[in-house]
Scaffold this active site. Structure first.
Site, short mmCIF file in Angstrom:
data_model
loop_
_atom_site.label_atom_id
_atom_site.label_comp_id
_atom_site.label_asym_id
_atom_site.label_seq_id
_atom_site.Cartn_x
_atom_site.Cartn_y
_atom_site.Cartn_z
N LYS A 161 0.77 3.83 -3.20
CA LYS A 161 0.32 5.21 -3.01
C LYS A 161 1.45 6.20 -3.28
O LYS A 161 1.21 7.30 -3.78
CB LYS A 161 -0.24 5.38 -1.59
CG LYS A 161 -1.56 4.65 -1.37
CD LYS A 161 -2.63 5.10 -2.35
CE LYS A 161 -4.03 4.66 -1.95
NZ LYS A 161 -5.04 5.00 -2.97
N TYR A 181 0.84 -1.20 0.00
CA TYR A 181 0.00 0.00 0.00
C TYR A 181 0.88 1.25 0.00
O TYR A 181 0.64 2.18 -0.78
CB TYR A 181 -0.92 -0.03 1.22
CG TYR A 181 -1.98 1.04 1.23
CD1 TYR A 181 -3.12 0.94 0.42
CD2 TYR A 181 -1.86 2.16 2.04
CE1 TYR A 181 -4.09 1.93 0.43
CE2 TYR A 181 -2.83 3.15 2.07
CZ TYR A 181 -3.95 3.03 1.27
OH TYR A 181 -4.91 4.02 1.28
N1 LIG Z 1 -10.48 5.38 4.28
C1 LIG Z 1 -9.35 5.99 4.63
O1 LIG Z 1 -9.09 6.28 5.81
C2 LIG Z 1 -8.36 6.39 3.56
C3 LIG Z 1 -7.19 7.07 3.93
C4 LIG Z 1 -6.28 7.43 2.94
C5 LIG Z 1 -6.55 7.15 1.60
N2 LIG Z 1 -7.70 6.49 1.27
C6 LIG Z 1 -7.94 6.21 -0.16
O2 LIG Z 1 -9.20 6.73 -0.53
C7 LIG Z 1 -9.80 5.89 -1.53
C8 LIG Z 1 -11.16 5.41 -1.07
O3 LIG Z 1 -11.01 4.65 0.12
P1 LIG Z 1 -12.28 4.25 1.04
O4 LIG Z 1 -11.70 3.67 2.27
O5 LIG Z 1 -13.20 5.38 1.15
O6 LIG Z 1 -13.05 3.17 0.15
P2 LIG Z 1 -12.88 1.56 -0.01
O7 LIG Z 1 -11.50 1.11 0.26
O8 LIG Z 1 -13.95 0.96 0.74
O9 LIG Z 1 -13.04 1.37 -1.60
C9 LIG Z 1 -14.03 2.00 -2.39
C10 LIG Z 1 -14.45 1.07 -3.51
O10 LIG Z 1 -13.35 0.70 -4.36
C11 LIG Z 1 -13.76 -0.50 -5.01
N3 LIG Z 1 -12.64 -1.19 -5.66
C12 LIG Z 1 -11.64 -1.91 -5.06
N4 LIG Z 1 -10.84 -2.46 -5.99
C13 LIG Z 1 -11.34 -2.11 -7.20
C14 LIG Z 1 -10.98 -2.39 -8.55
N5 LIG Z 1 -9.95 -3.18 -8.83
N6 LIG Z 1 -11.73 -1.85 -9.56
C15 LIG Z 1 -12.79 -1.07 -9.27
N7 LIG Z 1 -13.20 -0.78 -8.03
C16 LIG Z 1 -12.48 -1.30 -6.99
C17 LIG Z 1 -14.38 -1.31 -3.88
O11 LIG Z 1 -15.28 -2.29 -4.38
C18 LIG Z 1 -15.07 -0.24 -3.03
O12 LIG Z 1 -16.47 -0.19 -3.26
C19 LIG Z 1 -8.81 4.74 -1.76
O13 LIG Z 1 -7.98 5.07 -2.85
C20 LIG Z 1 -8.00 4.73 -0.47
O14 LIG Z 1 -6.73 4.14 -0.63
C21 LIG Z 1 -8.60 6.10 2.21
#
Ligand SMILES: NC(=O)c1ccc[n+]([C@@H]2O[C@H](COP(=O)([O-])OP(=O)(O)OC[C@H]3O[C@@H](n4cnc5c(N)ncnc54)[C@H](O)[C@@H]3O)[C@@H](O)[C@H]2O)c1
Length: 254
Positions: free
Chosen positions: A164, A160
């Site tokens: 990123k 990860y």
């Molecule tokens: N949640 C956090 O605290 C956090 C912190 C930093 C960064 N992020 C980033 O923000 C973004 C959203 O994260 P989140 O936690 O809100 O959502 P999440 O991780 O639950 O993912 C959102 C959606 O992405 C879809 N997904 C996964 N793999 C996929 C693929 N190969 N093709 C198409 N869709 C796919 C999943 O089915 C899911 O519905 C991500 O890029 C994550 O890395 C999140």
């Protein structure tokens, strides 16, 4: 604030979490949004919820796609174009993850899945929409990284952090290459946000401890991240490209 004219916007990962809030923010602003997700039921549920809330039928439509595969991405982009018009904004927010493991315990399949969904997927989605944006000589692309890209992931593994961090370089490269076409490409790097995935990847104790490590003393709400995606796609951000916007409550200050 709303868009002067409705735009066609793709939000990958739009089926839940932060990206689902991004979908709602752009719909509220007057745009048409393609809700793209690996899990079609999630994308459909978000699109249907938008329809139920609003008075704009067709403002959100669901598309299934695995961003790790060019065949899947190019088919999705073609369907979006045919049913909603040429994409003017792309928000790359999809990405998978696995529970934390030491690097030497991480499998090749876990590495490939996380790097391909969080990094290669952004490249493929950009590749699919850039020709249309070049023709229009205008476009906005917002790529999701993480506070992990500024340092090291604490709740997730090496794959990860690596994926990123790659997003920052990919974004800078695209920003330089397509500036002549007035296509602005930026990274949005959220910090810990109160959505399903955080509960799935942390123990109860760790979940409760995280806010104590954040200077603002709490998780972000997904709407607070979505507001920055909206800003980056707005006329107010017309001189920002190749940048990384940290939206993390001060957890990493660079
Ligand atoms: N949640 C956090 O605290 C956090 C912190 C930093 C960064 N992020 C980033 O923000 C973004 C959203 O994260 P989140 O936690 O809100 O959502 P999440 O991780 O639950 O993912 C959102 C959606 O992405 C879809 N997904 C996964 N793999 C996929 C693929 N190969 N093709 C198409 N869709 C796919 C999943 O089915 C899911 O519905 C991500 O890029 C994550 O890395 C999140």
């Amino acid at each position: 604030m709303s868009s002067p004219t409705p735009r066609t916007v793709i939000v990958t990962g739009g089926g839940r979490g932060i990206p689902a809030s991004v979908v709602q923010r752009f719909v509220d602003g007057g745009d048409r949004v393609a809700v793209v997700d690996l899990v079609m039921e999630r994308a459909r549920a978000v699109a249907e919820a938008v329809q139920r809330r609003g008075d704009r039928p067709g403002a959100a439509m669901a598309f299934s796609c695995d961003v790790r595969s060019w065949d899947s991405v190019s088919a999705m982009a073609e369907s979006v174009r045919a049913s909603m018009g040429t994409p003017e904004v792309l928000v790359n927010a999809a990405g998978s993850y696995f529970a934390y493991k030491m690097p030497h315990e991480t499998t090749e399949a876990e590495w490939d899945s996380v790097v391909d969904s969080n990094l290669k997927g952004i490249f493929l989605c950009c590749k699919a929409v850039l020709p249309g944006m070049m023709e229009a000589r205008s476009g906005r692309i917002i790529n999701f990284a993480s506070n992990a890209a500024r340092s090291v992931a604490t709740a997730l593994g090496v794959e990860y952090t690596a994926a990123k961090t790659g997003v920052l370089g990919l974004t800078r490269h695209l920003a330089r290459e397509y500036a002549d076409y007035n296509i602005l490409v930026n990274t949005l790097a959220p910090g810990p946000t109160d959505v399903e995935r955080v509960k799935e990847t942390t123990s109860e104790d760790f979940y409760a401890a995280i806010p104590k490590t954040i200077p603002l003393g709490r998780y972000a709400r997904p709407e607070e991240i979505a507001a920055v995606a909206w800003f980056l796609a707005s006329p107010d951000a017309s001189f920002i490209t190749g940048a990384t916007l940290d939206v993390n409550g001060g957890i990493i200050m660079v």
